[in-house]
Design an enzyme around this catalytic site. Structure first.
Site: not given
Ligand code: G16
Length: 547
Positions: A67, A282, A286, A376-378, A503, A507
């Site tokens: 992603s 992104d 998604d 989500e805000a992102n 937090r 990812t």
């Molecule tokens: C994934 C998740 C999202 C999350 C993002 C960042 O998005 O599907 O729900 O907001 O990771 O997560 P974290 O803050 O735990 O790194 P994507 O678009 O990267 O698959």
């Protein structure tokens, strides 16, 4: 046990675990440097095959993607039959399997799953596979396919595809075509046709412009948008930027939704003209965010919070005008801007819930409402409609004689049909946003004027071991390391209208820090202070981020 027949000595240590990394099925699957992932994706293909057998040969999905992460990362996301993310109890098996030291351990874990769910060998596993544009995708795909073949799976490889398209295909298969057909043509036709129907009803554009400057993050989102444009005809005029998918080094590099959201600035790779509409997606398409600059070069971000409020407000009006008894609710995370939450509660008067980060949590809670809007805000989010809502609207459409009400009902139906309900989908979300903006006759400034964001800052710190963090209360309170939250509270108390939380990312190998306050300077200062608190208490590595 029957498992041995399939998973026998022949397959021993086909993809051994080098044992140097501990994996976790995190926010959205497993991610890390692609070099370490061969055994992980191979084992995930075994797991997903068992998942399908456990669900009596329901079709499931495996997407090879990292992603928004840098191009040398990769990862895997597993998809359940309705196109939603893998059920959380199975995430634990994914973690266990990825970390299993040798083949015997892998066999033991697989046997444990077979015994626990009493999985019958008579069910043939059915799996859809896809990948994003990363170079490592092709190599990892081979490891996946070998795993699928071990269980004699019926699999289909869709090649390079967006994550939400694969989610959609899985759902289509399992609903016997009721949701659509599992192919690109059906996907684009379903979503785009409803968009075009609704667009025809819009006679006066007022401030709205159908021109979009599209930042494709040099990834699969750009590639697939080219295909989408054939379906859109002239209903949108899209200028494609950052669409160099041949040079995988450029993926997400200083561009794309995550870059724009995190840095609160435009991406590179395109010229930025005042009062022009920009969209960034992104690396696996998604997520989506909008932005523009005004005549004074001030940057304005219209992120997931803005999309959620725009769409929820619009849907609420349609529901009221339809006279139907349908409730609507909105789901956010702690990253949502405080003023967006106030606006939702006080102005839109829509119930709002806050859940931990991860679309899986938002999706789950959104299903509590007749129509659930989650973002989500992102920029990751979608809408979910209870089956009964679809039935109600279709029945009303047959009965209704009043022209105005018919139009309202059709609008609800079209929005529903242009939504990919399975997961956040940049393309579907863009169609929905463009529809609402067009119907309201708004440009991005009008949209922005609905409320004012509290100044905020997102930053990250690398620490020796982010697993020492423990968080609670929808991630707003940090319980461990001990004493960290007290220090954050003290820092927050120094700034008006302030809020901050930390937090561990699920990812990336970082701890995320969010701060908001009355002014941008204060939000930046607070984020820097909290970053240094985390750095000092939790064993920071490398440079401390300075804003
Ligand atoms: C994934 C998740 C999202 C999350 C993002 C960042 O998005 O599907 O729900 O907001 O990771 O997560 P974290 O803050 O735990 O790194 P994507 O678009 O990267 O698959």
């Amino acid at each position: 046990m029957w498992l041995n027949k399939f998973y026998n000595d022949r397959n021993k240590d086909l993809y051994p675990n080098p044992g140097n990394i501990t994996f976790q099925y995190g926010t959205s699957g497993i991610r890390c440097k692609s070099d370490y992932l061969d055994h992980v994706v191979h084992r995930m293909s075994l797991l997903v095959a068992l998942r399908s057998m456990c669900l009596k040969s329901a079709r499931v999905g495996l997407m090879i993607t990292a992603s928004h992460n840098p191009q040398d990362d990769n990862g895997v996301k597993l998809i359940d039959p309705q196109g939603e993310m893998l059920e959380s109890t199975w995430e634990e098996y994914a973690t266990e399997l990825s970390n299993a030291l040798n083949n015997d351990n892998v066999c033991n874990i697989l046997s444990k799953i077979v015994l626990k769910y009493n999985i019958d060998s008579g069910y043939k596993p059915k799996v859809y596979v896809g990948r994003d544009t990363r170079n490592s995708g092709e190599r990892l795909l081979k490891a996946v396919i070998l795993g699928l073949k071990i269980f004699k799976s019926d699999y289909e490889d869709f090649g390079v595809i967006t994550t939400p398209m694969l989610h959609y295909f899985v759902r289509c298969y399992n609903t016997n075509g009721l949701y659509g057909q599992p192919n690109e043509n059906s996907y684009f036709t379903k979503l785009t046709n409803s968009f075009k129907k609704m667009r025809k009803m819009c006679s006066d554009y007022k401030n709205y412009s159908p021109i979009i400057e599209f930042d494709g993050a040099n990834g699969v989102g750009a590639l697939k948008l080219k295909d989408a444009m054939k379906y859109l005809d002239d209903s949108l005029i899209i200028n494609l930027h950052n669409n160099d998918v041949m040079n995988s080094r450029k993926l997400n590099l200083n561009c794309g939704a995550d870059y724009v959201k995190s840095n609160q600035c435009p991406p590179t790779g395109l010229s930025i003209i005042p009062n022009t509409k920009y969209v960034s997606v992104d690396g696996d398409a998604d997520r989506i965010i909008y932005f523009f600059i005004d005549e004074t070069n001030t940057f304005y971000l219209l992120d997931g919070d803005r999309i959620a409020t725009l769409v929820a407000g619009y849907l609420k009006e349609l529901i009221m005008a339809s006279g139907l008894n349908i409730n609507i609710g909105l789901v956010q995370t702690a990253y949502s801007n405080g003023n967006s939450t106030n606006y939702i509660s006080n102005e839109l008067k829509v119930p709002v819930a806050c859940v931990p980060t991860g679309v899986k949590y938002l999706h789950h809670t959104a299903k509590d409402y007749d129509i659930g809007v989650y973002f989500e805000a992102n920029g990751h989010g979608t809408l979910v409609f209870k089956e009964s809502v679809g039935i109600l609207i279709r029945e009303e459409l047959l009965k209704q004689k009043n022209e105005e009400k018919l139009l309202v009902l059709n609008k609800l139906k079209w929005i529903m049909d242009m939504t990919n309900e399975t997961v956040g989908d940049a393309y579907s979300d863009m169609l929905i946003v463009e529809t609402v903006l067009c119907d309201r006759g708004w440009n991005l400034k009008d949209w922005c004027n609905t409320y004012k964001d509290l100044p905020n800052r997102l930053t990250k710190v690398t620490v020796k071991d982010r697993s020492i963090f423990s968080i609670t209360n929808a991630e707003r309170i940090c319980i461990k390391p001990l004493g960290l939250q007290d220090k954050i509270n003290l820092a927050v108390a120094n700034y008006p209208m302030a809020r901050s939380f930390v937090r561990p990312s699920g990812t990336e190998d970082v701890v995320r820090i969010y701060a908001e306050a009355d002014t941008q300077a204060n939000a930046d200062r607070l984020a820097t202070e909290v970053a240094s608190i985390v750095y000092n208490i939790a064993g920071g590595v490398g440079e401390l981020p300075l804003l």
